[in-house]
Design a protein around this motif. Structure first.
Motif, short mmCIF file in Angstrom:
data_model
loop_
_atom_site.label_atom_id
_atom_site.label_comp_id
_atom_site.label_asym_id
_atom_site.label_seq_id
_atom_site.Cartn_x
_atom_site.Cartn_y
_atom_site.Cartn_z
N LYS A 56 0.85 -1.18 0.00
CA LYS A 56 0.00 0.00 0.00
C LYS A 56 0.89 1.24 0.00
O LYS A 56 2.07 1.17 0.34
CB LYS A 56 -0.89 0.02 1.25
N LYS A 57 0.32 2.37 -0.36
CA LYS A 57 1.06 3.62 -0.39
C LYS A 57 1.64 3.92 1.00
O LYS A 57 0.93 3.82 2.01
CB LYS A 57 0.15 4.76 -0.84
N HIS A 58 2.89 4.28 1.06
CA HIS A 58 3.64 4.62 2.28
C HIS A 58 3.87 3.44 3.22
O HIS A 58 4.27 3.63 4.35
CB HIS A 58 2.98 5.77 3.04
N GLU A 59 3.61 2.22 2.78
CA GLU A 59 3.81 1.05 3.62
C GLU A 59 5.26 0.58 3.51
O GLU A 59 5.77 0.39 2.42
CB GLU A 59 2.86 -0.06 3.15
N ARG A 60 5.92 0.42 4.65
CA ARG A 60 7.29 -0.08 4.66
C ARG A 60 7.29 -1.56 4.31
O ARG A 60 6.27 -2.24 4.44
CB ARG A 60 7.91 0.12 6.04
#
Length: 123
Positions: free
Chosen positions: A74-78
Motif C-alpha cells: 500500500k502507499k507509504h507502507e514499509r
C-alpha cells in the motif's frame, strides 16, 4: 540502512573475498520506533555468491524483492509492514523464493537477545 541487525552485533568486515564470502539478504527490519515498535529483520535469501565488484546476483535479487514489494504494498507502507500484513508464507509465494531450513528461527534465547526498543540493553 539502519535495519538494526548489525547495530552492535556484526563486525565491520569488507565483503571483497569472492571465493570465501557469501551474502544473505534480510528484510523487514527497522530501528526507528516511528509508526510502530522496532523490528529485527528476517532472512529472505540465505546465500548468494559474493562476486565483487558489481555483485550481479545480489543486485538481481534485491531488484526483484523491491519490485514485488512495490507492486503489492500500500502507499507509504514499509517493507516490514507489508510482509506482516500479507504474512511470511505469502511473501515467499509472491517473491518465488524457496523456503529452506535456514529460514527457521529456532534460536533458544531469541526473545531475550532481540532488541525490543532502540535503546541499549545493559546487563
Amino acid at each position: 540502512m539502519y535495519c538494526g541487525n548489525c547495530y552492535t552485533m556484526c563486525p565491520s568486515l569488507p565483503i571483497a573475498d569472492g571465493s570465501g564470502d557469501g551474502i544473505s539478504i534480510w528484510v523487514g527490519g527497522k530501528v526507528s520506533n516511528a509508526r510502530g515498535v522496532p523490528r529485527m529483520s528476517k532472512l529472505a535469501i540465505p546465500f548468494l555468491p559474493n562476486n565483487p565488484p558489481r555483485w550481479p546476483e545480489v543486485v538481481k535479487a534485491v531488484k526483484h524483492l523491491v519490485e514485488v514489494y512495490a507492486a503489492n504494498a500500500k502507499k507509504h507502507e514499509r517493507m516490514g509492514e507489508w510482509i506482516e500484513r500479507v504474512g511470511w508464507e505469502r511473501f515467499f509465494k509472491l517473491t518465488g523464493l524457496p523456503f529452506t531450513y535456514q529460514h527457521i528461527d529456532d534460536f533458544t534465547f531469541a526473545r531475550e537477545s532481540y532488541r525490543m526498543t532502540p535503546t541499549f540493553k545493559w546487563e
